[in-house]
Design an enzyme around this catalytic site. Structure first.
Site, PDB file in Angstrom:
ATOM      1  CG  ASP A   1     -39.223  16.335 -38.141  1.00  0.00           C
ATOM      2  OD1 ASP A   1     -39.404  17.576 -38.165  1.00  0.00           O
ATOM      3  OD2 ASP A   1     -39.175  14.909 -38.512  1.00  0.00           O
TER       4      ASP A   1
ATOM      5  CE1 TYR B   1     -31.673  15.719 -35.432  1.00  0.00           C
ATOM      6  CE2 TYR B   1     -30.000  15.460 -37.858  1.00  0.00           C
ATOM      7  CZ  TYR B   1     -31.406  16.096 -36.805  1.00  0.00           C
ATOM      8  OH  TYR B   1     -31.801  17.531 -37.214  1.00  0.00           O
TER       9      TYR B   1
END
Length: 264
Positions: A68, A126
């Protein structure tokens, strides 16, 4: 068991083209994320423009993960199909010469047969970095989130231990993602002590849009005593986004690693 390629034919390398794997890192500050968008400066668009200029033809770059806006990547993986062979070193240096300093191709090479940057991925990791206290050193400001000193780390870690498994993560996701199902499998989730503070490292077979940030925002509520462990566990059954905590800021999140199964 061996990996059986069940992808539709349109994911195969078109006849006469040569597929290259690209390993890419970027600082997401000021960028609109990975995926090409009509009104945003994105990593995919930048890399495609640089490669197109380098090889003299219009190319499309396929990324493994759609990070994002504001999210960083230490190890994004992508592939590109070219009309002629190209040297690995030429792809790296030639593309980087045409990219801004915040985006770098780290490595390039001929992709193994059957490789697809997105669909061959078996796991993604992540990392979300936080630093207790009100102040963050200037050099860390773009990469960590300041959190209150009063966090109950035992509660934080206890809630995080609930995450590995296969769950419906819909209540942690941001609306607008392209996923067909909100079910994902997390293989590992743990907080690790680092020099800059502590970091949530989370590995799974895939992530919904905003999912890691939604998880972090809710985990911090648990650590602040604003949500019970039982209440957090109940969210793993799915539900509306408003049932979970806030979405943590993007700047402290980074794509760290992508693991691939054998292709071909």
């Amino acid at each position: 068991p061996p990996f059986v390629d069940e992808r539709p034919r349109e994911h195969a390398v078109p006849e006469g083209l040569f597929r290259y794997r690209l390993d890419i890192a970027y600082i997401g500050t000021g960028l609109g994320g990975w995926q090409r968008q009509p009104n945003a400066d994105t990593v995919q668009a930048r890399v495609e423009a640089a490669l197109s200029e380098l090889v003299g033809e219009s190319v499309a770059v396929v990324g493994a993960s759609r990070t994002d806006a504001g999210v960083h990547a230490r190890a994004q993986v992508a592939h590109v199909d070219l009309g002629r062979p190209f040297s690995n070193k030429g792809l790296v240096f030639g593309t980087n010469h045409r990219l801004p300093p915040a985006i770098r191709v780290l490595a390039a090479g001929v992709a193994p047969e059957g490789f697809h940057a997105r669909f061959s991925a078996a796991a993604k990791e992540y990392a979300y970095r936080v630093r207790p206290g009100r102040f963050v050193p200037p050099e860390l400001v773009p990469f960590v989130l300041a959190v209150p000193d009063r966090l109950d780390l035992e509660r934080l870690r206890a809630a995080t231990l609930l995450l590995p498994g296969r769950y419906d993560f819909s209540c942690f996701a941001i609306a607008g993602g392209s996923h067909r199902s909100s079910i994902r499998t997390l293989f590992r989730a743990a907080w690790e002590d680092e020099a800059a503070g502590f970091t949530l490292r989370i590995t799974g077979d895939g992530f919904l849009r905003g999912m890691v940030r939604g998880l972090v925002g809710t985990l911090l509520e648990v650590a602040l005593g604003q949500r019970s462990l039982a209440g957090f566990a109940a969210l793993l059954a799915g539900g509306e986004r408003g049932a979970a905590g806030p979405t943590a800021p993007a700047h402290a999140l980074a794509l760290e690693r992508i693991d691939y199964r054998a292709a071909g």
